[in-house]
Design a protein around this motif. Structure first.
Motif, mmCIF file in Angstrom:
data_model
loop_
_atom_site.group_PDB
_atom_site.id
_atom_site.type_symbol
_atom_site.label_atom_id
_atom_site.label_comp_id
_atom_site.label_asym_id
_atom_site.label_seq_id
_atom_site.Cartn_x
_atom_site.Cartn_y
_atom_site.Cartn_z
ATOM 1 N N SER A 10 45.877 48.927 41.848
ATOM 2 C CA SER A 10 45.502 47.539 41.553
ATOM 3 C C SER A 10 43.986 47.484 41.408
ATOM 4 N N LYS A 12 40.702 44.295 40.578
ATOM 5 C CA LYS A 12 40.337 42.937 40.164
ATOM 6 C C LYS A 12 38.828 42.818 40.088
ATOM 7 N N SER A 14 35.687 39.802 40.147
ATOM 8 C CA SER A 14 35.359 38.418 40.488
ATOM 9 C C SER A 14 33.928 38.097 40.114
ATOM 10 N N THR A 19 38.188 35.138 40.971
ATOM 11 C CA THR A 19 38.779 36.246 40.232
ATOM 12 C C THR A 19 38.900 35.867 38.760
ATOM 13 N N GLU A 22 42.492 40.576 36.747
ATOM 14 C CA GLU A 22 43.219 41.294 37.794
ATOM 15 C C GLU A 22 44.406 42.022 37.174
#
Length: 147
Positions: A10, A12, A14, A19, A22
């Motif tokens: 995973s 992501k 920001s 965020t 993602e």
């Protein structure tokens, strides 16, 4: 173009605590653009990344692509990949593309990956970003379209 790829479980990105991009399982691409880059670099790199066999098959061998595993790609602009550190103590950014051109190429690269049929998330160009990467392996590769 320079791309640092990380196989991730995973990832992501920001901006100001919000965020903006993602993904789950897939590849995080940190992308650096140089002034000599063309559409040919974009197309070659997008095809290469989408079809690069860096995911494990049922025997534990890296034999599957992000497309094969129905993964996603997170693309983040990273001009510092174009930094030169050979002389002195401060990196030189002279080989990085100007922001207007770099943004144009960054957006074209995102579109090229989407055309390959892969879900794509991305960061915000020229923003100060916080990137959370859950590196899987770890598997990290560097690709330079000029080499």
């Amino acid at each position: 173009m320079k791309a640092l790829l990380q196989r991730v479980s995973s990832s992501k990105v920001s901006v100001n605590g919000v965020t903006v991009g993602e993904i789950g399982r897939g590849i995080t691409v940190l992308l650096g653009v140089i002034p000599e880059d063309t559409q040919r670099d974009i197309d070659w790199l997008a095809e290469k990344i989408v079809n690069l066999r860096i995911f494990d098959d049922e025997d534990g061998k890296m034999n599957l692509s992000v497309s094969d595993v129905r993964g996603e790609i997170l693309v983040i602009s990273q001009f510092t990949l174009c930094g030169e550190c050979k002389k002195g103590r401060r990196p030189s950014w002279a080989k990085a593309a100007a922001p207007e051109f770099a943004n144009e190429m960054y957006l074209k690269f995102i579109d090229a990956v989407k055309k390959e049929g892969i879900p794509v998330a991305h960061g915000q160009f020229q923003a100060h970003m916080a990137v959370d990467i859950q590196n899987d392996g770890p598997v990290t590769l560097m690709i330079d379209t000029k080499e």
